[in-house]
Design an enzyme around this catalytic site. Sequence first.
Site, PDB file in Angstrom:
ATOM      1  N   SER A  93      64.156 -32.389  44.434  1.00 39.20           N
ATOM      2  CA  SER A  93      64.380 -33.672  43.147  1.00 39.20           C
ATOM      3  C   SER A  93      65.551 -33.878  43.049  1.00 39.20           C
ATOM      4  O   SER A  93      66.525 -33.919  42.751  1.00 39.20           O
ATOM      5  CB  SER A  93      64.055 -33.118  41.863  1.00 39.20           C
ATOM      6  OG  SER A  93      62.332 -32.141  41.532  1.00 39.20           O
ATOM      7  N   LYS A 168      59.238 -39.205  41.035  1.00 39.51           N
ATOM      8  CA  LYS A 168      59.173 -37.687  40.147  1.00 39.51           C
ATOM      9  C   LYS A 168      60.316 -36.691  38.823  1.00 39.51           C
ATOM     10  O   LYS A 168      60.107 -36.759  37.686  1.00 39.51           O
ATOM     11  CB  LYS A 168      59.806 -36.526  41.107  1.00 39.51           C
ATOM     12  CG  LYS A 168      60.291 -35.200  41.228  1.00 39.51           C
ATOM     13  CD  LYS A 168      59.183 -34.575  40.841  1.00 39.51           C
ATOM     14  CE  LYS A 168      60.040 -32.867  40.195  1.00 39.51           C
ATOM     15  NZ  LYS A 168      59.187 -32.413  39.624  1.00 39.51           N
ATOM     16  N   LYS A 237      69.508 -31.647  34.815  1.00 41.51           N
ATOM     17  CA  LYS A 237      69.579 -32.296  36.267  1.00 41.51           C
ATOM     18  C   LYS A 237      69.153 -33.137  36.976  1.00 41.51           C
ATOM     19  O   LYS A 237      69.345 -34.190  36.861  1.00 41.51           O
ATOM     20  CB  LYS A 237      69.756 -31.277  37.627  1.00 41.51           C
ATOM     21  CG  LYS A 237      70.263 -32.506  38.849  1.00 41.51           C
ATOM     22  CD  LYS A 237      68.904 -31.659  39.824  1.00 41.51           C
ATOM     23  CE  LYS A 237      67.776 -31.446  39.843  1.00 41.51           C
ATOM     24  NZ  LYS A 237      66.905 -31.133  41.209  1.00 41.51           N
TER      25      LYS A 237
HETATM   26  P1  NAD Z   1      66.019 -22.482  42.860  1.00 36.72           P
HETATM   27  O1  NAD Z   1      67.644 -22.477  41.687  1.00 36.72           O
HETATM   28  O2  NAD Z   1      65.143 -21.308  42.136  1.00 36.72           O
HETATM   29  O3  NAD Z   1      66.337 -22.124  44.402  1.00 36.72           O
HETATM   30  C1  NAD Z   1      66.778 -23.383  45.360  1.00 36.72           C
HETATM   31  C2  NAD Z   1      66.747 -22.362  46.206  1.00 36.72           C
HETATM   32  O4  NAD Z   1      68.456 -22.985  46.730  1.00 36.72           O
HETATM   33  C3  NAD Z   1      68.054 -21.062  46.050  1.00 36.72           C
HETATM   34  O5  NAD Z   1      67.474 -19.940  46.650  1.00 36.72           O
HETATM   35  C4  NAD Z   1      69.629 -20.964  46.909  1.00 36.72           C
HETATM   36  O6  NAD Z   1      70.437 -19.494  47.100  1.00 36.72           O
HETATM   37  C5  NAD Z   1      69.292 -22.145  47.973  1.00 36.72           C
HETATM   38  N1  NAD Z   1      70.820 -22.807  47.926  1.00 36.72           N
HETATM   39  C6  NAD Z   1      71.584 -23.517  47.612  1.00 36.72           C
HETATM   40  N2  NAD Z   1      72.271 -23.765  48.360  1.00 36.72           N
HETATM   41  C7  NAD Z   1      71.577 -23.692  49.654  1.00 36.72           C
HETATM   42  C8  NAD Z   1      72.866 -24.395  50.872  1.00 36.72           C
HETATM   43  N3  NAD Z   1      73.927 -25.010  50.377  1.00 36.72           N
HETATM   44  N4  NAD Z   1      71.941 -23.891  51.557  1.00 36.72           N
HETATM   45  C9  NAD Z   1      70.604 -23.240  51.650  1.00 36.72           C
HETATM   46  N5  NAD Z   1      70.399 -22.012  50.800  1.00 36.72           N
HETATM   47  C10 NAD Z   1      71.047 -22.858  49.711  1.00 36.72           C
HETATM   48  O7  NAD Z   1      65.661 -23.861  42.544  1.00 36.72           O
HETATM   49  P2  NAD Z   1      63.832 -24.459  42.597  1.00 36.72           P
HETATM   50  O8  NAD Z   1      63.722 -24.128  41.915  1.00 36.72           O
HETATM   51  O9  NAD Z   1      63.314 -23.936  43.738  1.00 36.72           O
HETATM   52  O10 NAD Z   1      64.268 -25.376  43.118  1.00 36.72           O
HETATM   53  C11 NAD Z   1      64.870 -26.227  44.516  1.00 36.72           C
HETATM   54  C12 NAD Z   1      64.040 -27.052  44.119  1.00 36.72           C
HETATM   55  O11 NAD Z   1      62.836 -27.924  43.696  1.00 36.72           O
HETATM   56  C13 NAD Z   1      65.160 -28.641  42.780  1.00 36.72           C
HETATM   57  O12 NAD Z   1      65.921 -29.583  43.298  1.00 36.72           O
HETATM   58  C14 NAD Z   1      64.000 -28.882  41.523  1.00 36.72           C
HETATM   59  O13 NAD Z   1      64.024 -30.091  40.413  1.00 36.72           O
HETATM   60  C15 NAD Z   1      63.102 -28.828  41.985  1.00 36.72           C
HETATM   61  N6  NAD Z   1      61.443 -28.227  41.215  1.00 36.72           N
HETATM   62  C16 NAD Z   1      61.550 -27.385  40.945  1.00 36.72           C
HETATM   63  C17 NAD Z   1      60.589 -26.841  40.148  1.00 36.72           C
HETATM   64  C18 NAD Z   1      60.462 -24.972  39.412  1.00 36.72           C
HETATM   65  O14 NAD Z   1      59.451 -24.941  39.050  1.00 36.72           O
HETATM   66  N7  NAD Z   1      61.614 -24.599  39.526  1.00 36.72           N
HETATM   67  C19 NAD Z   1      59.653 -27.667  39.612  1.00 36.72           C
HETATM   68  C20 NAD Z   1      59.337 -28.866  41.200  1.00 36.72           C
HETATM   69  C21 NAD Z   1      60.675 -28.921  41.596  1.00 36.72           C
END
Ligand code: NAD
Length: 292
Positions: A93, A168, A237
Site C-alpha cells: 500500500s 486502496k 502510514k
Molecule cells: P509486515 O510488516 O508484516 O511484513 C513486511 C515484511 O517485509 C516483513 O517480513 C519484513 O521483514 C519485510 N521487509 C522489510 N524490509 C524489507 C526489505 N528491504 N527487503 C525484503 N523484505 C523486507 O507487513 P504486512 O502486514 O505483510 O503488509 C505488507 C504490505 O501490505 C503493506 O504495504 C501493508 O500496508 C499492506 N497491507 C497489509 C494488510 C494487513 O492486513 N496486514 C492488508 C492489506 C494491505
Amino acid sequence: MKIGMIGLGAMGLPIAKCLLKAGYELHAFDLAEKARQEIKKEGASVYQAAGDIGLEADIIMSSLPNASIVESVINEITGRDELRADTWLDLSSIAPASAAAFAGRLKEKGISYMDCPVSGGVQGAVQGTLTVMAGGPDETFEKVTEILETIGKKIYHVGGVGAGSGIKMVNNFMLGCNMAAAAEALVMGSRLGLDLDTMYEIIRNSSGRSFIIENKIPNFIQKRNFSGGFAIDLQYKDLGLAMETAKALSMPVHMGSTAVQMFETARAKGYGRDDITALVKMEEELMDVEVK
Ligand code: NAD
C-alpha cells in the site's frame, strides 16, 4: 512461470504459500531469516539478497511495508547488470505518486510495473480471497490475471498506474476512520453497561455496521486478542498517505486528521505492532472500563 516474492510478512507469507500451492515456481526473499526458512519449508527457493530475485524470476511480486522500502528494493534489483524479470506486481500500500515514479524507473529497465494493492487482511491472504486493485497497462494485466486470481477472489483493473493505489488509499482512509469511531463508540457503550455480544448482534444488523463490526469484533475484540492482523503502524502510514494527498488537493480532512491523532496516540503508548483493534484497549484505559 517463475515468480519472485519479496516481503514475506503477515500478508506476503500466506500469499507466497498460495502461489506455491497453485504450482508456481517461487523464488523468495525477506530480510527476516525466520520468514525465509518458513517459505523454504513449503518448497520455495530462498536467497540472501533481493537483487538475486531479479535474476531468477520472470515476474516479481513485492509486499513491503512502505514506498521507501519498495524503492530501495527496486534500486537493488535494477542495480544488477543482468535482469531476467520483465514484470513487477507491487502489492504494497503506497501513494499513487510513488507508484507512478516506480513505473517510470522500471520501464527504463524493460520492466512493466503494476500497482496491485490488496484488501481482505491476513485471513484473505491465507484463504486466497483478497480483493486486488490493479493499476497499469492492459497487456500486463492480461498477462498476470491468472496469478492475481490465485491470491484473490475479486480482481479489479481500475485504470493506469497509480489507480490501484488511489482506490486502496481511499478505502483505508475510511477503514481508519471507522476503526477510530468504533473504538470510541464501543467504549461508550461499555460505560453505559451494554455488553459486547449485544452491541455486536444489534449493530451488525443496523446502520452502524462496517467491516470493523462484522470482522474485527468476532475475530479480535471478543477474543481479547489484539495482535497480528493489520498493524496500527501500517494503518497510520495509510492515513498519512491520505493526508499528504489531501494537502496536495488543498482539501480539508477533519475526520482523517482526528483519526491520525488517535493512531499516533496508540503508537506512543506502544501499540504500533498490534492490530488496529488495539485502539479499543487504548480507549478502555482512558475510560477505565473493559469492552466485554
Ligand atoms: P509486515 O510488516 O508484516 O511484513 C513486511 C515484511 O517485509 C516483513 O517480513 C519484513 O521483514 C519485510 N521487509 C522489510 N524490509 C524489507 C526489505 N528491504 N527487503 C525484503 N523484505 C523486507 O507487513 P504486512 O502486514 O505483510 O503488509 C505488507 C504490505 O501490505 C503493506 O504495504 C501493508 O500496508 C499492506 N497491507 C497489509 C494488510 C494487513 O492486513 N496486514 C492488508 C492489506 C494491505
